[in-house]
Design a protein around this motif. Structure first.
Motif, PDB file in Angstrom:
ATOM      1  N   GLY A  24       1.238   7.973   5.537  1.00 16.73           N
ATOM      2  CA  GLY A  24       2.408   8.669   5.037  1.00 16.73           C
ATOM      3  C   GLY A  24       2.981   8.154   3.732  1.00 16.73           C
ATOM      4  N   ALA A  25       2.319   7.191   3.101  1.00 13.21           N
ATOM      5  CA  ALA A  25       2.814   6.657   1.830  1.00 13.21           C
ATOM      6  C   ALA A  25       2.532   7.639   0.702  1.00 13.21           C
ATOM      7  N   ASP A  26       3.307   7.515  -0.362  1.00 12.96           N
ATOM      8  CA  ASP A  26       3.132   8.344  -1.544  1.00 12.96           C
ATOM      9  C   ASP A  26       2.211   7.610  -2.522  1.00 12.96           C
ATOM     10  N   VAL A  27       1.011   8.165  -2.725  1.00 16.76           N
ATOM     11  CA  VAL A  27       0.044   7.584  -3.657  1.00 16.76           C
ATOM     12  C   VAL A  27      -0.313   8.678  -4.660  1.00 16.76           C
ATOM     13  N   ALA A  28       0.093   8.490  -5.912  1.00 18.30           N
ATOM     14  CA  ALA A  28      -0.198   9.486  -6.944  1.00 18.30           C
ATOM     15  C   ALA A  28      -1.690   9.474  -7.260  1.00 18.30           C
ATOM     16  N   PRO A  29      -2.316  10.644  -7.418  1.00 16.47           N
ATOM     17  CA  PRO A  29      -3.741  10.699  -7.761  1.00 16.47           C
ATOM     18  C   PRO A  29      -4.028   9.925  -9.043  1.00 16.47           C
ATOM     19  N   GLY A  30      -5.069   9.105  -9.016  1.00 16.24           N
ATOM     20  CA  GLY A  30      -5.462   8.329 -10.181  1.00 16.24           C
ATOM     21  C   GLY A  30      -4.602   7.100 -10.434  1.00 16.24           C
ATOM     22  N   SER A  31      -3.737   6.769  -9.503  1.00 13.45           N
ATOM     23  CA  SER A  31      -2.835   5.630  -9.670  1.00 13.45           C
ATOM     24  C   SER A  31      -3.076   4.601  -8.573  1.00 13.45           C
ATOM     25  N   GLU A  32      -2.774   3.346  -8.883  1.00 12.68           N
ATOM     26  CA  GLU A  32      -2.863   2.278  -7.879  1.00 12.68           C
ATOM     27  C   GLU A  32      -1.507   2.055  -7.213  1.00 12.68           C
ATOM     28  N   ARG A  33      -0.457   2.713  -7.724  1.00 14.09           N
ATOM     29  CA  ARG A  33       0.908   2.516  -7.240  1.00 14.09           C
ATOM     30  C   ARG A  33       1.122   3.260  -5.925  1.00 14.09           C
ATOM     31  N   VAL A  34       1.678   2.548  -4.943  1.00 16.20           N
ATOM     32  CA  VAL A  34       1.970   3.111  -3.623  1.00 16.20           C
ATOM     33  C   VAL A  34       3.457   2.947  -3.352  1.00 16.20           C
ATOM     34  N   ARG A  35       4.112   4.046  -2.978  1.00 21.21           N
ATOM     35  CA  ARG A  35       5.529   4.012  -2.620  1.00 21.21           C
ATOM     36  C   ARG A  35       5.660   4.377  -1.143  1.00 21.21           C
ATOM     37  N   MET A  36       6.558   3.658  -0.453  1.00 19.08           N
ATOM     38  CA  MET A  36       6.737   3.871   0.984  1.00 19.08           C
ATOM     39  C   MET A  36       8.214   4.059   1.289  1.00 19.08           C
ATOM     40  N   ASP A  37       8.541   5.042   2.138  1.00 19.44           N
ATOM     41  CA  ASP A  37       9.946   5.218   2.495  1.00 19.44           C
ATOM     42  C   ASP A  37      10.333   4.253   3.613  1.00 19.44           C
ATOM     43  N   ARG A  38      11.642   4.087   3.802  1.00 21.04           N
ATOM     44  CA  ARG A  38      12.172   3.122   4.763  1.00 21.04           C
ATOM     45  C   ARG A  38      11.680   3.381   6.180  1.00 21.04           C
ATOM     46  N   ALA A  39      11.635   4.638   6.566  1.00 21.40           N
ATOM     47  CA  ALA A  39      11.223   4.971   7.930  1.00 21.40           C
ATOM     48  C   ALA A  39       9.776   4.532   8.185  1.00 21.40           C
ATOM     49  N   MET A  40       8.917   4.757   7.197  1.00 22.53           N
ATOM     50  CA  MET A  40       7.518   4.353   7.345  1.00 22.53           C
ATOM     51  C   MET A  40       7.405   2.834   7.481  1.00 22.53           C
ATOM     52  N   VAL A  41       8.113   2.105   6.624  1.00 25.30           N
ATOM     53  CA  VAL A  41       8.066   0.640   6.666  1.00 25.30           C
ATOM     54  C   VAL A  41       8.587   0.143   8.006  1.00 25.30           C
ATOM     55  N   ALA A  42       9.714   0.676   8.473  1.00 28.17           N
ATOM     56  CA  ALA A  42      10.289   0.258   9.754  1.00 28.17           C
ATOM     57  C   ALA A  42       9.324   0.520  10.900  1.00 28.17           C
ATOM     58  N   GLU A  43       8.670   1.675  10.867  1.00 27.72           N
ATOM     59  CA  GLU A  43       7.703   2.025  11.917  1.00 27.72           C
ATOM     60  C   GLU A  43       6.515   1.065  11.921  1.00 27.72           C
ATOM     61  N   LEU A  44       5.994   0.738  10.740  1.00 28.48           N
ATOM     62  CA  LEU A  44       4.843  -0.166  10.655  1.00 28.48           C
ATOM     63  C   LEU A  44       5.213  -1.604  11.028  1.00 28.48           C
ATOM     64  N   VAL A  45       6.397  -2.056  10.609  1.00 27.08           N
ATOM     65  CA  VAL A  45       6.834  -3.410  10.955  1.00 27.08           C
ATOM     66  C   VAL A  45       7.032  -3.528  12.466  1.00 27.08           C
ATOM     67  N   ALA A  46       7.531  -2.470  13.101  1.00 23.81           N
ATOM     68  CA  ALA A  46       7.741  -2.489  14.550  1.00 23.81           C
ATOM     69  C   ALA A  46       6.425  -2.647  15.313  1.00 23.81           C
ATOM     70  N   MET A  47       5.313  -2.258  14.693  1.00 24.57           N
ATOM     71  CA  MET A  47       4.002  -2.372  15.358  1.00 24.57           C
ATOM     72  C   MET A  47       3.359  -3.744  15.166  1.00 24.57           C
ATOM     73  N   ALA A  48       3.933  -4.582  14.293  1.00 22.38           N
ATOM     74  CA  ALA A  48       3.354  -5.902  14.034  1.00 22.38           C
ATOM     75  C   ALA A  48       3.515  -6.792  15.266  1.00 22.38           C
ATOM     76  N   PRO A  49       2.506  -7.592  15.573  1.00 23.56           N
ATOM     77  CA  PRO A  49       2.618  -8.468  16.747  1.00 23.56           C
ATOM     78  C   PRO A  49       3.645  -9.578  16.499  1.00 23.56           C
ATOM     79  N   THR A  50       4.278 -10.030  17.564  1.00 24.89           N
ATOM     80  CA  THR A  50       5.251 -11.119  17.441  1.00 24.89           C
ATOM     81  C   THR A  50       4.550 -12.472  17.371  1.00 24.89           C
ATOM     82  N   GLU A  51       3.309 -12.526  17.824  1.00 20.25           N
ATOM     83  CA  GLU A  51       2.516 -13.753  17.766  1.00 20.25           C
ATOM     84  C   GLU A  51       1.078 -13.400  17.410  1.00 20.25           C
ATOM     85  N   PHE A  52       0.424 -14.297  16.676  1.00 20.49           N
ATOM     86  CA  PHE A  52      -0.996 -14.118  16.371  1.00 20.49           C
ATOM     87  C   PHE A  52      -1.589 -15.469  16.013  1.00 20.49           C
TER      88      PHE A  52
END
Length: 100
Positions: A24-52
Motif C-alpha cells: 500500500g505504499a506510494d512508489v512513483a514509477p521510475g523513482s526509488e522514493r517510497v512514501r507511507m501513510d500513518r495507517a500503513m506504518v502502524a499496521e506493519l509495526v503492529a505485526m512486528a514480533p516483540t522478541e526475536f
C-alpha cells in the motif's frame, strides 16, 4: 511519521519497493522514493514480533532481542550517505549532514 508520509525514504532495492507498493505504499514509477501513510506504518509495526533472535554463525554468539533482554549495538563507522541531488556518495560528517 510526517517524514515517511511527506518526504519518504529511498529504497535502492527494487524488490523492496515492489513489496512496499503491494502493501500500500506510494512508489512513483521510475523513482526509488517510497512514501507511507500513518495507517500503513502502524499496521506493519503492529505485526512486528516483540522478541526475536539474531543468529550468528557460531550459535553460542546468537543475540536475543526483546522480552527481558536489552541489546546495545556499536557501529564503528559513520553511516554512508548520498547527496540527494547528485546521488554521489559522501562520508557522513557534521558538515556534510548540515549541508545536505
Amino acid at each position: 511519521m510526517r517524514v515517511l508520509e511527506e518526504i519518504g525514504i529511498d529504497f535502492l532495492h527494487e524488490e523492496a519497493r515492489d513489496l512496499l507498493r503491494a502493501a500500500g505504499a506510494d512508489v512513483a514509477p521510475g523513482s526509488e522514493r517510497v512514501r507511507m501513510d500513518r495507517a500503513m506504518v502502524a499496521e506493519l509495526v503492529a505485526m512486528a514480533p516483540t522478541e526475536f533472535t539474531i543468529r550468528a554463525r557460531n550459535r553460542a554468539h546468537d543475540l536475543h532481542v526483546g522480552g527481558d533482554a536489552i541489546a546495545f549495538f556499536v557501529r564503528r563507522q559513520r553511516p554512508p550517505m548520498r547527496w540527494t541531488r547528485t546521488r554521489a556518495a559522501a562520508r557522513a560528517t557534521r558538515r556534510t549532514i548540515a549541508t545536505s
